[in-house]
Enzyme design. Structure first.
Site, mmCIF file in Angstrom:
data_model
loop_
_atom_site.group_PDB
_atom_site.id
_atom_site.type_symbol
_atom_site.label_atom_id
_atom_site.label_comp_id
_atom_site.label_asym_id
_atom_site.label_seq_id
_atom_site.Cartn_x
_atom_site.Cartn_y
_atom_site.Cartn_z
ATOM 1 C CE LYS A 219 -3.900 51.989 88.926
ATOM 2 N NZ LYS A 219 -3.374 52.698 87.733
ATOM 3 C CG HIS A 244 -5.153 51.617 93.318
ATOM 4 N ND1 HIS A 244 -5.742 52.852 93.181
ATOM 5 C CD2 HIS A 244 -3.815 51.818 93.202
ATOM 6 C CE1 HIS A 244 -4.798 53.768 92.979
ATOM 7 N NE2 HIS A 244 -3.623 53.159 92.986
#
Length: 358
Positions: A219, A244
């Site tokens: 992330k 991510h």
């Protein structure tokens, strides 16, 4: 007899002939404390009560009650013969006796009649050699323990850095910082308290729990506008968010220092596959069933459970009852039935754990 503290240890002389004991004792009494025993049983009793200071054992073969060979047989399982040199005193050396004695750990033979300078030279040389080996072993052991301590410090530092990085990403994602610890503890409990951890060692489970901390490390590459968006993501934004997983695995693979950690292989797999689902409808690879590793399955469920029961920037926390219903009904994706069975069996413990961590 002089104070043993000022001498180089104790030589124990074991012989049923008092004159032989006196002759041998006189050879060493200036440098060593000398103790005597008249038979094998007395020898064993002495070693049991005060054997820590013995640096050499000189023992006759032929004695009443317990002979020299029998003493060796009794001492062999204790490890004594591995640390203290033993010399057999004998008037004759048959090949069978010598073979058995050497097999049991005897260092050398002292042949009667005794030649003083030969005996003293042999015994002193062997004692010095054994003491040097002990000092070397102690030094090596000290160095080994020091290296282990340093390695543990490095591991703790690495884990601390990983936790700090993962927590920093959480804060960027608008979380409180407890998500990392809860995922770790959820994973550890599931693998230690249910059959999901079968075949895994304690070390494996610790590594997997630490690897779970890094599940969302990717992330860091997601733009703030998407990561921190308080509302529902658009389909295009969700596609970016989904990356991510791949970016997290690639990030971990790109850090050379990570490869030396036991958690490395688990971390890469979990980062990439913690959004896979049992029915193949997850991402990024669409894995189905047992194609998903157990650790990624566990972390996947941990992530869902934590997301449901915790407040997020885009939603309020669901109640425990509602969260469990949603998981059971498959509203959060399909999970391994065996994993769900294990989860519901220990969920009260997980709920109590969350209560303590909150």
């Amino acid at each position: 007899m002089s104070d043993a503290k000022h001498k180089a240890g104790t030589i124990l002389v074991v012989d049923d002939d008092a004159i032989s004991r006196a002759i041998i004792g006189n050879l060493f009494e200036a440098e060593y404390e000398v103790a005597e025993a008249a038979n094998g049983q007395e020898c064993l009793d002495y070693l049991m009560s005060d054997g820590n200071h013995v640096v050499a054992l000189l023992i006759d073969i032929m004695m009443p009650r317990v002979d020299g060979i029998e003493v060796l047989h009794r001492l062999a399982p204790t490890g004594f013969l591995e640390h203290v040199p033993v010399f057999l005193i004998t008037a004759e050396r048959t090949s069978s006796v010598m073979e058995e004695a050497y097999r049991l750990g005897v260092m050398d033979f002292i042949v009667k009649p005794i030649i003083p300078f030969v005996v003293t030279r042999r015994v002193r040389s062997v004692i010095e050699l054994c003491e040097s080996r002990k000092r070397l072993r102690n030094t090596v052991e000290d160095q080994r323990l020091e290296l282990l301590e340093r390695a543990q410090q490095i591991i703790e530092l690495n884990v601390g850095m990983i936790e700090a990085l993962s927590t920093a990403i959480e804060f960027r994602d608008g979380e409180s910082g407890g998500h990392v610890r809860r995922i770790h503890d959820f994973t550890h409990l599931m693998l230690t308290r249910t059959s999901m951890g079968e075949g895994l060692s304690d070390e494996d489970i610790d590594d997997i729990a630490h690897a779970a901390i890094m599940h969302d490390v990717g992330k860091i590459a997601i733009p703030d506008a998407i990561l921190c968006k308080p509302g529902r993501l658009t389909p295009e934004e969700f596609e970016v968010m989904k990356t991510h997983t791949v970016q997290g695995a690639e990030l971990l693979e790109s850090i050379p220092q990570m490869r030396g950690l036991g958690a490395y292989r688990y971390a890469v797999d979990i980062a990439r596959h913690h959004h896979e689902r049992w029915d193949g409808r997850g991402y990024p690879d669409g894995l189905v069933g047992d194609q998903i590793t157990i650790w990624s399955q566990v972390v996947s469920l941990a992530d869902v459970y934590d997301a449901l029961t915790s407040k997020r920037v885009y939603k309020a926390a669901f109640t425990r009852e509602e969260s469990l219903r949603m998981i059971a009904d498959g509203e959060c994706g399909a999970f391994n039935p065996k994993l769900l069975e294990s989860f519901f069996a220990v969920e009260p413990e997980l709920a109590a754990l969350y209560e303590r961590l909150s």
